[in-house]
Design a protein around this motif. Structure first.
Motif, mmCIF file in Angstrom:
data_model
loop_
_atom_site.group_PDB
_atom_site.id
_atom_site.type_symbol
_atom_site.label_atom_id
_atom_site.label_comp_id
_atom_site.label_asym_id
_atom_site.label_seq_id
_atom_site.Cartn_x
_atom_site.Cartn_y
_atom_site.Cartn_z
ATOM 1 N N ASN A 1 -8.125 -1.761 -8.618
ATOM 2 C CA ASN A 1 -7.149 -2.600 -7.918
ATOM 3 C C ASN A 1 -5.718 -2.184 -8.242
ATOM 4 O O ASN A 1 -4.882 -2.048 -7.354
ATOM 5 N N TRP A 2 -5.430 -2.005 -9.540
ATOM 6 C CA TRP A 2 -4.090 -1.563 -9.918
ATOM 7 C C TRP A 2 -4.105 -0.929 -11.299
ATOM 8 O O TRP A 2 -5.012 -1.139 -12.093
ATOM 9 N N LEU A 3 -3.079 -0.128 -11.526
ATOM 10 C CA LEU A 3 -2.871 0.534 -12.816
ATOM 11 C C LEU A 3 -1.431 0.287 -13.222
ATOM 12 O O LEU A 3 -0.518 0.437 -12.415
ATOM 13 N N GLU A 4 -1.225 -0.108 -14.467
ATOM 14 C CA GLU A 4 0.132 -0.398 -14.946
ATOM 15 C C GLU A 4 0.382 0.338 -16.256
ATOM 16 O O GLU A 4 -0.447 0.300 -17.174
ATOM 17 N N MET A 5 1.533 1.007 -16.328
ATOM 18 C CA MET A 5 1.895 1.774 -17.519
ATOM 19 C C MET A 5 3.233 1.296 -18.065
ATOM 20 O O MET A 5 4.151 1.009 -17.299
ATOM 21 N N GLN A 6 3.309 1.207 -19.376
ATOM 22 C CA GLN A 6 4.551 0.831 -20.045
ATOM 23 C C GLN A 6 4.911 1.913 -21.045
ATOM 24 O O GLN A 6 4.206 2.115 -22.045
ATOM 25 N N PHE B 1 -9.947 -3.491 -12.241
ATOM 26 C CA PHE B 1 -10.898 -2.975 -11.267
ATOM 27 C C PHE B 1 -12.045 -3.961 -11.099
ATOM 28 O O PHE B 1 -12.247 -4.868 -11.925
ATOM 29 N N CYS B 2 -12.768 -3.794 -10.031
ATOM 30 C CA CYS B 2 -13.916 -4.663 -9.780
ATOM 31 C C CYS B 2 -15.171 -3.823 -9.616
ATOM 32 O O CYS B 2 -15.116 -2.667 -9.183
ATOM 33 N N SER B 3 -16.291 -4.396 -9.983
ATOM 34 C CA SER B 3 -17.592 -3.772 -9.758
ATOM 35 C C SER B 3 -18.429 -4.736 -8.937
ATOM 36 O O SER B 3 -18.478 -5.935 -9.221
#
Length: 226
Positions: A7-12, A94-96
């Motif tokens: 669904n999404w990826l977030e980086m800091q 994410f989803c499964s």
């Protein structure tokens, strides 16, 4: 087999990405969904792939860079050099979907500095809630969802794409992934069992052509797997 959708990826402050950056993935791609990242050399495409592998697998991530360094040194290099806190994090949602049941996973892996070394801390949410059991067993749980040996054919850069465009290379990559997924012992055991069966069949005087044909077929199948 479950259908997986990021669904999404977030980086800091991860790698070349200073500050917080979030990547949204399209929904409803179906079973054959493919996501492509485009950009100039040095734009951070490879870092995105590394972020996904890192947040999922940590020290077990199938990355080439880590193999040349101690894990603590590798963690330190993942932190953006301009980060004032000398720390970083990556989150993935994410989803499964399996048998009509949908599960939402959210995994965050923090890189924190402890005294002189960096270490990573993982936090796992299962359908929106923190689950201590799943969190502690994540290195095992993730292998049943995103097995690290299959990640090499699920996440790859442009150079790897050129290789996989060849049917021969794709076939070899899949065979190698399955061998690593199953481990070498099942294949080795199958070879030994076949040799023992061959000895017993040859020792029989009344061996039929049908039995000999089956034996030869098993030989070919095992040769292809190896």
């Amino acid at each position: 087999m479950a259908i997986l959708q990021i669904n999404w990826l977030e980086m800091q402050d991860f790698g070349a990405y200073k500050g917080k950056h979030r990547v949204e993935f399209a929904e409803g791609g179906g079973e054959k969904a493919v996501t492509i990242f485009g950009g100039l050399n040095g734009a951070g495409k490879t870092t995105l792939l590394e972020a996904i592998l890192f947040v999922l697998h940590g020290k077990n991530a199938p990355t080439q860079k880590r193999s040349r360094n101690r894990y603590q040194d590798y963690l330190a290099k993942l932190v953006n050099r301009n980060s004032p806190a000398s720390e970083a994090s990556v989150s993935i949602n994410f989803c499964s979907i399996e048998h009509g049941s949908k599960t939402i996973w959210e995994v965050t892996r923090y890189i924190v500095k402890k005294k002189i070394h960096h270490q990573d801390i993982v936090q796992v949410k299962f359908n929106g809630d923190l689950d201590p059991v799943v969190n502690n067993l994540w290195p095992i749980e993730v292998e049943s969802i995103w097995h690290r040996h299959l990640c090499n054919i699920l996440f790859f850069d442009g150079e790897r794409l050129k290789e996989l465009a060849s049917p021969e290379v794709t076939s070899a990559a899949l065979k190698q992934a399955m061998k690593l997924l199953l481990g070498g012992q099942p294949v080795a055991k199958a070879v030994n069992d076949l040799k023992e069966l061959e000895k017993r069949i040859i020792a029989r005087e009344d061996i039929s052509e049908a039995d000999r044909k089956i034996l030869n077929e098993r030989k070919i199948e095992i040769k292809e797997v190896r």
